[in-house]
Scaffold this active site. Structure first.
Site, PDB file in Angstrom:
ATOM      1  N   CYS A 216      35.608  45.406  31.894  1.00 45.25           N
ATOM      2  CA  CYS A 216      36.930  44.777  32.039  1.00 45.25           C
ATOM      3  C   CYS A 216      37.312  43.914  30.827  1.00 45.25           C
ATOM      4  O   CYS A 216      36.617  42.969  30.475  1.00 45.25           O
ATOM      5  CB  CYS A 216      36.943  43.926  33.308  1.00 45.25           C
TER       6      CYS A 216
ATOM      7  N   LYS B 246      35.267  45.430  45.837  1.00 49.35           N
ATOM      8  CA  LYS B 246      35.601  44.091  46.327  1.00 49.35           C
ATOM      9  C   LYS B 246      34.580  43.513  47.306  1.00 49.35           C
ATOM     10  O   LYS B 246      34.862  43.347  48.497  1.00 49.35           O
ATOM     11  CB  LYS B 246      37.009  44.091  46.956  1.00 49.35           C
TER      12      LYS B 246
ATOM     13  N   VAL C 229      38.494  40.406  38.797  1.00 48.88           N
ATOM     14  CA  VAL C 229      37.566  39.783  37.847  1.00 48.88           C
ATOM     15  C   VAL C 229      38.328  39.529  36.550  1.00 48.88           C
ATOM     16  O   VAL C 229      39.244  40.297  36.237  1.00 48.88           O
ATOM     17  CB  VAL C 229      36.328  40.680  37.583  1.00 48.88           C
TER      18      VAL C 229
ATOM     19  N   GLU D  19      41.735  34.009  36.821  1.00 48.22           N
ATOM     20  CA  GLU D  19      42.743  34.248  35.780  1.00 48.22           C
ATOM     21  C   GLU D  19      42.111  33.979  34.410  1.00 48.22           C
ATOM     22  O   GLU D  19      41.840  32.831  34.038  1.00 48.22           O
ATOM     23  CB  GLU D  19      44.002  33.387  35.971  1.00 48.22           C
ATOM     24  N   SER D  20      41.938  35.057  33.677  1.00 48.82           N
ATOM     25  CA  SER D  20      41.155  34.979  32.436  1.00 48.82           C
ATOM     26  C   SER D  20      41.648  33.905  31.451  1.00 48.82           C
ATOM     27  O   SER D  20      40.839  33.140  30.911  1.00 48.82           O
ATOM     28  CB  SER D  20      41.122  36.350  31.755  1.00 48.82           C
TER      29      SER D  20
HETATM   30  N1  LIG Z   1      45.464  38.529  35.447  1.00 49.59           N
HETATM   31  C1  LIG Z   1      44.081  38.816  35.670  1.00 49.59           C
HETATM   32  C2  LIG Z   1      43.839  40.321  35.585  1.00 49.59           C
HETATM   33  C3  LIG Z   1      42.405  40.688  35.888  1.00 49.59           C
HETATM   34  C4  LIG Z   1      42.237  42.174  36.257  1.00 49.59           C
HETATM   35  O1  LIG Z   1      43.221  42.923  36.446  1.00 49.59           O
HETATM   36  N2  LIG Z   1      40.963  42.609  36.374  1.00 49.59           N
HETATM   37  C5  LIG Z   1      40.695  43.958  36.822  1.00 49.59           C
HETATM   38  C6  LIG Z   1      39.495  44.600  36.152  1.00 49.59           C
HETATM   39  S1  LIG Z   1      39.792  44.897  34.443  1.00 49.59           S
HETATM   40  C7  LIG Z   1      40.368  43.936  38.297  1.00 49.59           C
HETATM   41  O2  LIG Z   1      39.717  43.041  38.786  1.00 49.59           O
HETATM   42  N3  LIG Z   1      40.835  44.970  39.009  1.00 49.59           N
HETATM   43  C8  LIG Z   1      40.608  45.143  40.410  1.00 49.59           C
HETATM   44  C9  LIG Z   1      41.763  45.856  41.059  1.00 49.59           C
HETATM   45  O3  LIG Z   1      42.674  46.292  40.355  1.00 49.59           O
HETATM   46  O4  LIG Z   1      41.747  45.974  42.284  1.00 49.59           O
HETATM   47  C10 LIG Z   1      43.249  38.055  34.646  1.00 49.59           C
HETATM   48  O5  LIG Z   1      43.747  37.811  33.537  1.00 49.59           O
HETATM   49  O6  LIG Z   1      42.124  37.627  34.960  1.00 49.59           O
END
Ligand SMILES: N[C@@H](CCC(=O)N[C@@H](CS)C(=O)NCC(=O)O)C(=O)O
Length: 274
Positions: free
Chosen positions: A42, A69, A82, A94-95
């Site tokens: 990710c 999840k 994540v 939130e990264s």
């Molecule tokens: N806005 C979030 C985006 C994080 C994100 O989209 N992570 C993805 C993995 S790259 C995730 O957890 N996806 C799970 C899903 O789509 O259900 C951040 O910046 O932390």
């Protein structure tokens, strides 16, 4: 009988980091009060991971599959995304917010990744936000676009225009965005920059002009290349990157516009990063 829970179509990812990243994971397997719930593939996780590594903050890395999840993740972050951080038993997510938090919560850990001067700090936030609100959505619109010809060209140009605008704000000499040393802006975009090979692999090339080729982008490309080269050489970037072969099936699903991640769905719906 309760209906069987459907498996998420994106859940079949390689189960763990590989390459140099697995060594970093192994070096952070021990219990620590600060825990990073992450997924090796990710790019948003890589942002937080880079900051932890750069600042040498003690942390425990916990691999989770965000498409399965697990309860351990949902309990901390009801969005089920994540990166998620556990800090003294309290959750954070939130990264970009995690990155800023790490900077503030560990003031003795250098290097400092945001400028001291309030104006410079605010300006660097503008460009970090630009990455998330403009560059990444355009990256995904281009990657997920189905078709070729003018339509594809349009998505490519839209993406390159954003890279151009970002690059024209960089410190003249660099090599990093704010100058000699890397800062948060660099780490916010780095994970996406080191994944640009996806366009060569799936979209017939990114369309960066060759040196001396002229055209709209001629003035910024040497600076972009200098930046990209510096970021690719950064030890922490290498140490949080896995082997390309395991990213390929994940990005294949995006390139076929079949991915069902929240990000892929948001892109399809014309929205920004979830
Ligand atoms: N806005 C979030 C985006 C994080 C994100 O989209 N992570 C993805 C993995 S790259 C995730 O957890 N996806 C799970 C899903 O789509 O259900 C951040 O910046 O932390």
């Amino acid at each position: 009988m309760a209906p069987e829970k459907q498996e998420h179509p994106d859940s079949k990812v390689h189960p763990h980091a590989t390459g140099l990243a697995i060594k970093t994971v192994e070096a952070h397997a021990q219990e620590e009060p600060l825990k990073l719930y992450g997924s090796w593939f990710c790019p948003f996780v890589q942002r937080a991971w880079l900051v932890l590594e750069e600042k040498k903050i003690p942390y425990q890395y916990i691999e989770v599959n965000p498409y399965k999840k697990p309860q351990s993740l949902m309990k901390l972050n009801p969005r089920g995304l994540v990166p998620t951080l556990e800090y003294n038993n309290k959750p954070l997510y939130e990264s970009n917010i995690i990155c800023e938090f790490l900077e503030e919560a560990y003031p003795d850990h250098t290097p400092h990744l945001v400028p001291k001067d309030p104006y410079d700090r605010a300006r660097s936030r503008i460009w970090a936000d630009y990455c998330t609100s403009r560059i990444i959505p355009a990256f995904h619109r281009y990657l997920q676009f189905q078709g070729d010809g003018d339509g594809l060209k349009e998505k490519q140009t839209e993406f390159l225009n954003h890279i151009q605008e970002f690059t024209s704000e960089m410190h003249e000499e660099g090599p990093f965005f704010l100058g000699k040393e890397p800062s948060l802006v660099d780490y916010v975009i780095a994970p996406f920059a080191v994944r640009l090979w996806v366009f060569d692999h799936f979209k017939g090339g990114l369309g960066f002009p060759e040196e001396g080729q002229g055209g709209t982008f001629e003035n910024v490309w040497p600076r972009w290349r200098k930046w990209l080269n510096a970021i690719e050489q950064r030890e922490t970037v290498k140490a949080t990157t896995s082997d390309k072969e395991h990213y390929l099936p994940i990005y294949q699903r995006y390139a076929d516009d079949k991915a069902q991640s929240e990000l892929a769905k948001a892109t399809r719906a014309g929205k920004g990063v979830p």
